[in-house]
Design an enzyme around this catalytic site. Structure first.
Site, PDB file in Angstrom:
ATOM      1  CD  GLU A 365      -2.299   1.188   3.084  1.00  0.00           C
ATOM      2  OE1 GLU A 365      -3.037   3.034   2.822  1.00  0.00           O
ATOM      3  OE2 GLU A 365      -2.600   0.142   3.195  1.00  0.00           O
ATOM      4  NE  ARG A 406       4.206   2.321   3.812  1.00  0.00           N
ATOM      5  CZ  ARG A 406       3.247   0.989   4.429  1.00  0.00           C
ATOM      6  NH1 ARG A 406       2.578   0.548   3.896  1.00  0.00           N
ATOM      7  NH2 ARG A 406       3.615   1.044   5.987  1.00  0.00           N
TER       8      ARG A 406
END
Length: 441
Positions: A365, A406
């Site tokens: 994700e 991320r």
């Protein structure tokens, strides 16, 4: 929280949502019972209070008649005094009863609210039933690189980051402990470039740029739905009774708390840039290498206030803006429709965008977008003037991520070269001022 009217009118729909989430549907009956107790107590309270008001007027009249008779030396003064004392005694007794009924109604109301806060948002039709692994893949975009055919084994993002002088986990742990890190040199510049690109896209699309508070009061955290079932994920500053936020969604949800906002010209959209903090409770042993799962990171978050009937269409728009950002970093990704049991309490539906991570051989994700319908706004008392002219009504809220720390994982791993350098995606180059990131040693 969910609308009590919806629960009264369509209890089976709420039960079905609870079952799909893997939660107890029996709470619906408990809420209906608590609601009936509250309404019954309120009814008795209002009836007796009306009687109390009438008796209070009688007391005043009786006392007036007694005082006049006493002053005039009338023979019935003693009788009128007795009537006045009886009226005062009755009024006092009614007052005690009214206070008791009001207390009962308050207790029933508090119990009703406590139960309502335990129910997650009612899922939208079509959301997959089940848990974390029961998602449905909506679309897959791009094809993972075949590194074998290129003749080299890809390095993971941490090995690349260390060679580039971009990530320092060892010193991060020395200062903050496990799951802390430094972004250094091109690592810091790469994150800033990514988030600036996200903010530029958001403002070009009409979002209002926001730098938000990263601490919030308990009532805002509760209103946004972040300390009902997952309080252990949140850092709390007990001495100040404040929470560190895990997303600017919290601050943006609280921005219009207790306000009536104007949505006549369309949704109000904000893009919040903030540091984010997460305890990662329960993640022991998961993603301990690198910066995939950390305690502190930066993020640009979209947040929209819109009319309830426009929420699903707005959800599609937020997802399209996420697609636009993902196209700019040129990585393979897929979109999944998250299963009900993996939704947070505020979300009625959530789409995750997962990027391919070559060294893990799977999608991870990067971003998500959630339609929270009226769940958060009802808790935070954010309303609009009803377009039909009948007072005010609760608005809908939605959120979606445009960029976060991320993302560096996907950029580094997917754009690496055999010599350890990393090609910068073309759209990111104007924000970074570099075409290629090169190893420092």
């Amino acid at each position: 929280m969910i609308d009590i009217k919806l629960l009264r009118d369509e209890p089976d729909r709420v039960r079905a949502s609870q079952l799909a989430r893997g939660e107890d549907p029996g709470i619906v009956d408990a809420i209906l019972a608590a609601d009936e107790r509250r309404r019954s107590s309120l009814g008795e309270f209002e009836t007796l209070r009306a009687e109390q008001k009438a008796v209070s007027k009688d007391v005043g009249a009786a006392m007036g008649a007694f005082q006049r008779a006493k002053k005039a030396g009338a023979p019935d003064a003693a009788h009128l005094e007795s009537v006045a004392h009886a009226a005062r005694a009755k009024a006092a007794h009614l007052s005690d009863q009214v206070k008791a009924l009001e207390s009962n109604a308050d207790e029933a109301g508090a119990e009703l609210e406590r139960l309502l806060r335990k129910v997650g948002n009612v899922i939208i039709d079509g959301v997959p039933t089940g848990g974390e692994d029961d998602y449905v893949v909506v679309e897959t975009i791009g094809t993972p690189r075949d590194f074998a055919s290129e003749g080299f084994e890809p390095l993971d993002h941490l090995a690349l980051g260390e060679r580039l002088g971009a990530i320092d986990m060892e010193r991060g742990a020395k200062v903050g402990g496990a799951r802390f890190y430094y972004l250094t040199g091109v690592g810091a510049l790469l994150e800033l470039a990514l988030l600036n690109m996200a903010m530029a896209q958001a403002t070009a699309a009409g979002f209002t740029a926001m730098i938000t508070p990263t601490m919030a009061r308990p009532e805002i955290m509760l209103g946004a739905g972040f300390i009902d079932a997952h309080a252990d994920e949140v850092y709390r500053l007990e001495a100040d009774d404040l929470y560190l936020t895990g997303t600017s969604e919290v601050a943006l949800a609280g921005f219009h708390a207790d306000e009536i906002i104007d949505l006549s010209a369309g949704p109000k959209r904000y893009a919040g840039w903030s540091a984010c903090y997460r305890r990662e409770a329960g993640s022991h042993g998961k993603d301990t290498r690198g910066i995939i799962r950390v305690h502190q990171f930066h993020k640009v978050e979209m947040f929209s206030y819109c009319r309830p009937e426009d929420a699903e269409a707005e959800h599609g728009r937020l997802l399209d803006w996420e697609r636009e950002m993902l196209a700019k970093i040129e990585v393979p990704y897929r979109i999944i429709d998250t299963a009900a049991g993996d939704l947070g309490s505020p979300a009625a539906r959530k789409f995750d965008c997962e990027a391919w991570v070559p060294t893990q051989g799977k999608y991870r994700e990067l971003t998500s977008t959630s339609n929270c319908t009226t769940y958060q706004a009802r808790r935070l008392n954010t309303r609009e003037r009803d377009p039909n002219g009948s007072g005010t009504r609760t608005v809908a809220t939605l959120n979606g991520t445009l960029g976060t720390t991320r993302w560096l994982v996907a950029i580094l791993e997917n754009h690496q070269q055999p010599d350890g350098s990393v090609v910068v995606p073309e759209a990111l180059r104007p924000f970074l001022g570099m075409d290629v990131l090169k190893p420092i040693a």
